[in-house]
Write a protein that holds these residues in place. Structure first.
Motif, PDB file in Angstrom:
ATOM      1  N   ARG A  92       0.822  -1.213   0.000  1.00  0.00           N
ATOM      2  CA  ARG A  92       0.000   0.000   0.000  1.00  0.00           C
ATOM      3  C   ARG A  92       0.852   1.258   0.000  1.00  0.00           C
ATOM      4  O   ARG A  92       0.567   2.222  -0.722  1.00  0.00           O
ATOM      5  CB  ARG A  92      -0.912  -0.001   1.233  1.00  0.00           C
ATOM      6  N   GLY A  93       1.898   1.262   0.807  1.00  0.00           N
ATOM      7  CA  GLY A  93       2.776   2.426   0.863  1.00  0.00           C
ATOM      8  C   GLY A  93       2.025   3.715   1.131  1.00  0.00           C
ATOM      9  O   GLY A  93       1.158   3.782   2.002  1.00  0.00           O
ATOM     10  N   ASP A  94       2.321   4.748   0.339  1.00  0.00           N
ATOM     11  CA  ASP A  94       1.694   6.051   0.531  1.00  0.00           C
ATOM     12  C   ASP A  94       0.504   6.257  -0.405  1.00  0.00           C
ATOM     13  O   ASP A  94       0.211   7.387  -0.812  1.00  0.00           O
ATOM     14  CB  ASP A  94       2.724   7.158   0.322  1.00  0.00           C
ATOM     15  N   TRP A  95      -0.167   5.184  -0.762  1.00  0.00           N
ATOM     16  CA  TRP A  95      -1.344   5.271  -1.633  1.00  0.00           C
ATOM     17  C   TRP A  95      -2.333   6.299  -1.097  1.00  0.00           C
ATOM     18  O   TRP A  95      -2.631   6.329   0.097  1.00  0.00           O
ATOM     19  CB  TRP A  95      -2.001   3.899  -1.722  1.00  0.00           C
ATOM     20  N   ALA A  96      -2.814   7.143  -1.980  1.00  0.00           N
ATOM     21  CA  ALA A  96      -3.594   8.304  -1.555  1.00  0.00           C
ATOM     22  C   ALA A  96      -5.002   7.959  -1.078  1.00  0.00           C
ATOM     23  O   ALA A  96      -5.598   8.714  -0.298  1.00  0.00           O
ATOM     24  CB  ALA A  96      -3.675   9.312  -2.703  1.00  0.00           C
ATOM     25  N   TRP A  97      -5.566   6.838  -1.536  1.00  0.00           N
ATOM     26  CA  TRP A  97      -6.976   6.537  -1.250  1.00  0.00           C
ATOM     27  C   TRP A  97      -7.058   5.280  -0.381  1.00  0.00           C
ATOM     28  O   TRP A  97      -7.420   4.205  -0.853  1.00  0.00           O
ATOM     29  CB  TRP A  97      -7.732   6.352  -2.559  1.00  0.00           C
ATOM     30  N   GLN A  98      -6.750   5.417   0.895  1.00  0.00           N
ATOM     31  CA  GLN A  98      -6.590   4.260   1.759  1.00  0.00           C
ATOM     32  C   GLN A  98      -7.899   3.744   2.342  1.00  0.00           C
ATOM     33  O   GLN A  98      -7.905   2.701   3.009  1.00  0.00           O
ATOM     34  CB  GLN A  98      -5.593   4.572   2.877  1.00  0.00           C
ATOM     35  N   ASP A  99      -9.022   4.420   2.114  1.00  0.00           N
ATOM     36  CA  ASP A  99     -10.309   3.889   2.557  1.00  0.00           C
ATOM     37  C   ASP A  99     -11.331   3.910   1.413  1.00  0.00           C
ATOM     38  O   ASP A  99     -12.526   4.046   1.640  1.00  0.00           O
ATOM     39  CB  ASP A  99     -10.841   4.674   3.762  1.00  0.00           C
ATOM     40  N   GLU A 100     -10.819   3.761   0.181  1.00  0.00           N
ATOM     41  CA  GLU A 100     -11.705   3.788  -0.990  1.00  0.00           C
ATOM     42  C   GLU A 100     -11.355   2.680  -1.972  1.00  0.00           C
ATOM     43  O   GLU A 100     -10.175   2.376  -2.180  1.00  0.00           O
ATOM     44  CB  GLU A 100     -11.581   5.122  -1.730  1.00  0.00           C
ATOM     45  N   LEU A 101     -12.382   2.094  -2.567  1.00  0.00           N
ATOM     46  CA  LEU A 101     -12.202   1.286  -3.775  1.00  0.00           C
ATOM     47  C   LEU A 101     -12.187   2.261  -4.934  1.00  0.00           C
ATOM     48  O   LEU A 101     -13.144   3.013  -5.144  1.00  0.00           O
ATOM     49  CB  LEU A 101     -13.349   0.292  -3.939  1.00  0.00           C
ATOM     50  N   ARG A 102     -11.088   2.279  -5.698  1.00  0.00           N
ATOM     51  CA  ARG A 102     -10.947   3.188  -6.829  1.00  0.00           C
ATOM     52  C   ARG A 102     -10.831   2.390  -8.114  1.00  0.00           C
ATOM     53  O   ARG A 102     -10.115   1.393  -8.192  1.00  0.00           O
ATOM     54  CB  ARG A 102      -9.703   4.071  -6.676  1.00  0.00           C
ATOM     55  N   GLN A 103     -11.540   2.861  -9.145  1.00  0.00           N
ATOM     56  CA  GLN A 103     -11.463   2.252 -10.466  1.00  0.00           C
ATOM     57  C   GLN A 103     -11.303   3.355 -11.506  1.00  0.00           C
ATOM     58  O   GLN A 103     -11.815   4.469 -11.322  1.00  0.00           O
ATOM     59  CB  GLN A 103     -12.721   1.423 -10.768  1.00  0.00           C
ATOM     60  N   ARG A 104     -10.631   3.006 -12.588  1.00  0.00           N
ATOM     61  CA  ARG A 104     -10.472   3.957 -13.688  1.00  0.00           C
ATOM     62  C   ARG A 104     -10.719   3.228 -14.994  1.00  0.00           C
ATOM     63  O   ARG A 104     -10.271   2.095 -15.177  1.00  0.00           O
ATOM     64  CB  ARG A 104      -9.083   4.591 -13.669  1.00  0.00           C
ATOM     65  N   TYR A 105     -11.444   3.885 -15.931  1.00  0.00           N
ATOM     66  CA  TYR A 105     -11.916   3.224 -17.143  1.00  0.00           C
ATOM     67  C   TYR A 105     -11.472   3.944 -18.408  1.00  0.00           C
ATOM     68  O   TYR A 105     -11.390   5.170 -18.443  1.00  0.00           O
ATOM     69  CB  TYR A 105     -13.452   3.166 -17.161  1.00  0.00           C
ATOM     70  N   VAL A 106     -11.235   3.142 -19.440  1.00  0.00           N
ATOM     71  CA  VAL A 106     -11.138   3.633 -20.814  1.00  0.00           C
ATOM     72  C   VAL A 106     -12.251   2.949 -21.573  1.00  0.00           C
ATOM     73  O   VAL A 106     -12.135   1.782 -21.981  1.00  0.00           O
ATOM     74  CB  VAL A 106      -9.775   3.317 -21.449  1.00  0.00           C
ATOM     75  N   GLY A 107     -13.369   3.651 -21.728  1.00  0.00           N
ATOM     76  CA  GLY A 107     -14.544   3.008 -22.277  1.00  0.00           C
ATOM     77  C   GLY A 107     -14.882   1.786 -21.429  1.00  0.00           C
ATOM     78  O   GLY A 107     -14.808   1.807 -20.204  1.00  0.00           O
ATOM     79  N   ALA A 108     -15.248   0.704 -22.118  1.00  0.00           N
ATOM     80  CA  ALA A 108     -15.451  -0.564 -21.413  1.00  0.00           C
ATOM     81  C   ALA A 108     -14.323  -1.543 -21.716  1.00  0.00           C
ATOM     82  O   ALA A 108     -14.338  -2.673 -21.230  1.00  0.00           O
ATOM     83  CB  ALA A 108     -16.797  -1.171 -21.826  1.00  0.00           C
TER      84      ALA A 108
END
Length: 411
Positions: free
Chosen positions: A185-201
């Motif tokens: 995890r290290g210094d990951w910015a979103w430590q209490d969130e599920l994060r997703q990123r998309y390019v279309g589908a």
């Protein structure tokens, strides 16, 4: 039912583990058959919803899970351009709710350690046939096991035994799969969130905080990279430079977290199925977990559903006057919950894993605004948290469980 049963369980995944623990505690004689030569988890990390957490509370394992897991309070997905596609916060449904990111190794260890009394596990035993009438199992070496009063088939989405109960109404692989791994995890910015990123589908990166596991105190993230199944073993996907460039083009911060991961050797593969069973039980045999209701990972309900299956099966065996009544009650209760998730996952999957560019473009424009419509947001949150039952119903959590969450939040 007052008599103790002799029970054979095929598969020692989360559902099989929970069933073995719950039923052993009720005085049944439980015997597990696992095809792997050595017991261990399969998978990186997952999100325990309030439904799954309630089962761990019932098992007395909630505190241990919270000690290892990472509390997740927000589910957020966006395009590479920064447009929000999904933005859900648990507190908007209930102030006590949260998800728990957990390593599969952590859940496996907790359930495995808890089941010691009356423990009987046979490793390296691949069960190839089930005699539902007589409660018999036959393994790949031709050895016969049983008879059992009850056989629980819990050997996963790719189960070859579900047809022994009844031919499925639907059983097909999804054309899209994924690569996954655990990273620090290290210094990951979103430590209490599920994060997703998309390019279309066509491309999706997911990062989920999943905490620690017994024997490893390093907090980790579970990485998910969506790909067509046909591309998982392609030559292009074996090229480390090209692979890292592709991930970085979608999400540079995620690619940085994978700097120490061997590519492709350090990446595991996942394939998914869409399975609807006509019946969940026949004679002395019953289906549990993905063997009964495999679906795509878009709603992230697999482990939660399996844990609920085990709990409902135990309760049905406690309250019904006969085995047949118990299995019928188990099927009725669980199908009332699972059915809507099959429908939603089938509808959502092409929006996030497909080559339908126009559909994805429409998703990017309207998915988030629609989720903000008054009334609709609560319904969406109920689906995402695993609490939806049918079109308009919901699973009610025990007040004692909600109080337990409250006490732990205060602590």
């Amino acid at each position: 039912m007052s008599a103790a049963l002799r029970i054979g369980i095929v598969g020692y995944g989360s559902g099989g583990q929970a069933a073995a623990l719950l039923l052993s505690r009720d005085g049944h004689q439980v015997e597990v058959f696992e095809r792997a030569p050595v017991l261990g988890p399969v998978g990186a990390g997952f999100l325990l919803q309030p439904t799954g957490l309630s089962v761990l509370w019932e098992l007395g394992l909630l505190d241990a899970a919270l000690a290892h897991g990472a509390r997740v309070r927000r589910l957020h997905g966006e395009t590479v351009a920064g447009r929000a596609v999904m933005d859900m916060r648990y507190r908007e449904l209930h102030r006590r709710y949260f998800g728990l990111g957990l390593q599969r190794g952590a859940l496996f260890a907790l359930l495995d350690e808890a089941w010691q009394e009356g423990r009987r596990v046979h490793c390296g035993r691949s069960i190839v046939a089930v005699d539902h009438e007589h409660g018999l199992l036959r393994d790949a070496d031709g050895d016969e096991h049983g008879p059992y009063d009850l056989v629980i088939v819990a050997n996963g989405a790719a189960s070859l035994l579900r047809g022994s109960v009844a031919p499925p109404a639907l059983d097909r692989p999804y054309p899209w799969g994924a690569q996954w791994c655990l990273v620090e995890r290290g210094d990951w910015a979103w430590q209490d969130e599920l994060r997703q990123r998309y390019v279309g589908a066509r491309r999706m990166v997911g990062m989920l905080p999943v905490g620690t596991r017994p024997g490893d105190a390093t907090p980790r993230l579970s990485f998910f990279w969506s790909l067509p199944v046909a591309a998982l073993d392609s030559a292009a996907n074996q090229d480390e430079g090209a692979w890292r460039s592709a991930v970085a083009a979608v999400w540079p911060q995620a690619a940085e977290r994978l700097r120490d991961t061997a590519v492709p050797e350090g990446l595991a593969q996942a394939r998914y199925r869409d399975t609807v069973a006509r019946r969940w039980h026949r004679g002395r045999a019953v289906l549990l977990g993905d063997a009964a209701h495999a679906m795509s990972p878009q709603l992230g309900q697999g482990v939660n559903m399996a844990l609920l299956d085990a709990l409902v099966l135990r309760d049905s065996l406690r309250s019904a006057p006969s085995l047949g009544d118990a299995l019928a009650g188990y099927q009725r209760t669980r199908r009332a919950h699972v059915g809507i998730y099959h429908l939603w996952s089938r509808w959502l999957t092409p929006l996030f894993q497909s080559e339908y560019d126009r559909v994805a473009a429409l998703r990017d424009r309207i998915f988030h605004p629609l989720s903000r419509v008054p009334g609709g947001r609560g319904q969406t949150l109920q689906v995402l948290t695993g609490l939806r039952r049918g079109w308009f119903g919901s699973i009610r959590q025990a007040p004692e469980f909600l109080e337990a969450l409250e006490r732990r939040a205060e602590a």
